[in-house]
Enzyme design. Structure first.
Site, short mmCIF file in Angstrom:
data_model
loop_
_atom_site.label_atom_id
_atom_site.label_comp_id
_atom_site.label_asym_id
_atom_site.label_seq_id
_atom_site.Cartn_x
_atom_site.Cartn_y
_atom_site.Cartn_z
N HIS A 253 20.53 -0.51 -4.12
CA HIS A 253 21.27 -0.74 -5.36
C HIS A 253 22.74 -0.96 -5.09
CE1 HIS A 253 18.80 -0.34 -9.00
NE2 HIS A 253 18.03 0.48 -8.31
N GLU A 318 18.95 12.02 -10.20
CA GLU A 318 18.40 11.08 -11.18
C GLU A 318 16.90 10.86 -10.96
OE1 GLU A 318 19.19 6.42 -12.50
OE2 GLU A 318 19.90 7.15 -10.57
N HIS A 319 16.55 10.35 -9.79
CA HIS A 319 15.15 10.10 -9.45
C HIS A 319 14.68 11.14 -8.43
CE1 HIS A 319 16.81 5.90 -10.17
NE2 HIS A 319 15.86 5.99 -11.08
#
Length: 442
Positions: A253, A318-319
């Site tokens: 990302h 987050e993940h």
């Protein structure tokens, strides 16, 4: 006690980067607030090389983008959007309006009221992340938002066809080709040509996340969704290749995206680190992924599942991809996470793109106090009350009057007293507390 085989950037380095971003965003938003469209245009030219008189795409331009996609592309987008809509609809149906008579003559309730206008940011400067259109626009529409506008940056000098198609198919009412701070600033603050919205949603880079943070209060926001964070929790029920793949699959990302392996096996930890180095030699996005891994990557070896849960909750990522012999242990015991991906058959990419859950999730430890984007973020749970009998008004009024007297709020108390006088037919002096008496209530 856990051992770090690899550590990421120090807190001081991260704080310094945050300060620089914060200063840039503050001055940029002030410029947009003051100059409106002129500032937005200058910023778009400066950062995206994109100059237009009007950044809103016309119906003709939108259709031209849709027409560039193949039938299979459109089917794939429609499939993903159907999954997101289905789950969002299930979530919406779980939220019921309430009305109940709590005592004779007293009715209390709440209504779930959608906001009137939502602004959805779809990141796309580096990659055309069309999935973010599904996640925000469809969710807002299912919630009942009347006006949903979207902004996505141009991709390689023009609107990204896949993003535009996804925005349109999801039901966006206005589509703008704008990116970065200028996009979220224009939607939240409004300009001469863009009416402001009530809530700002969607993921983005560090600048977008900071802009949302600074705009909170003037508008609502979904959450603090900055650079992607991924935590892999694994034991020897899986191998280093799948762990490495799932880390690198997310840190591509951006160079500031943390990827962490948390395991109770030093053998798996070292295998994963070796696999990461091997895959970085062949991964097409290795330039970005390597920077992220080298700067923010971590490998932690814990002694037990219990210690793994403790560390994972402290990270509040987050993940969180769980690949252990008992993934439900983490589902049942973890409390701080954006989204869990349980077992090796699923992964973060499924959630990012197509499976149906929302991929806009909390970062930078905000998973301690919020979940991800869902229909409830677009709804205001607003209460109401209704008193239907004289007896109930007088009874509640007596209690209210005495409580107001305890606080010294004579004006509040008189609001209660006037109702005791009118509906309880009792002579209560102005701004005095009702004397408690079962006889007078009878």
């Amino acid at each position: 006690m856990a051992v770090w085989l690899k550590r990421g950037a120090t807190a001081e380095v991260k704080a310094d980067a945050d300060r620089k971003v914060r200063d840039i965003v503050e001055s940029t938003l002030a410029d947009i607030d003051q100059r409106g469209d002129a500032a937005v245009r200058d910023l778009s030219i400066k950062f995206d090389g994109w100059d237009r008189e009007d950044y809103r795409l016309s119906a003709k331009e939108i259709q031209a983008c849709i027409d560039t996609l193949s039938k299979q592309d459109l089917k794939d987008i429609e499939f993903a959007q159907a999954q997101v809509k289905n789950f969002a609809t299930i979530q919406r149906q779980s939220m019921q309006d309430v009305e109940v008579e709590t005592m004779p003559g007293v009715i209390l309730g709440h209504k779930n009221v959608p906001v009137n206008a939502a602004g959805c940011y779809v990141p796309g400067g580096k990659y055309p992340l069309l999935a973010s259109a599904h996640m925000s626009v469809i969710t807002a529409k299912v919630a009942g938002v009347k006006r949903v506008i979207t902004c996505a940056p141009p991709f390689k000098g023009k609107p990204a066809p896949a993003i535009v198609a996804a925005q349109a198919l999801a039901g966006a009412d206005e589509i703008y080709a704008l990116g970065g701070i200028q996009a979220v600033g224009a939607m939240a603050l409004g300009t001469q040509t863009i009416d402001p919205i009530d809530i700002l949603v969607g993921p983005g880079n560090a600048f977008v996340a900071e802009a949302k943070r600074q705009l909170f209060g003037r508008v609502g926001i979904d959450l603090f969704a900055g650079p992607t964070e991924t935590l892999i929790i694994a034991d020897e029920s899986v191998d280093g290749e799948i762990c490495a793949t799932d880390i690198l699959g997310q840190v591509e990302h951006g160079p500031d995206s943390p990827g962490v392996l948390l395991t109770n096996s030093e053998k798996l930890a070292r295998e994963t680190m070796a696999e990461i180095e091997r895959l970085l030699e062949i991964l097409p996005t290795a330039d970005i992924a390597r920077k992220a891994w080298e700067t923010y990557g971590e490998v932690i070896v814990a002694e037990s599942y219990e210690e793994m849960v403790q560390i994972a909750d402290e990270l509040a990522f987050e993940h969180v991809q769980v690949m252990t012999s008992d993934p439900d242990y983490f589902l049942n015991n973890m409390t701080n996470f954006g989204a869990l991906f349980l077992g090796p058959r699923t992964n973060v990419s499924f959630g990012d793109k197509v499976i149906g859950t929302n991929h806009t999730l909390p970062t930078k430890k905000s998973a301690r106090f919020t979940g991800g984007l869902w229909v409830g973020k677009f709804l205001k749970t607003c209460t109401y009350q209704k008193v239907t009998t004289d007896e109930a008004s007088a009874l509640v009024g007596e209690y209210c009057s005495r409580l107001c007297n305890l606080e010294g709020f004579s004006g509040h108390g008189e609001q209660a007293n006037i109702r005791v006088r009118r509906y309880g037919h009792r002579d209560v002096p102005y701004a005095s507390a009702v004397v408690p008496s079962d006889k007078t209530r009878a």
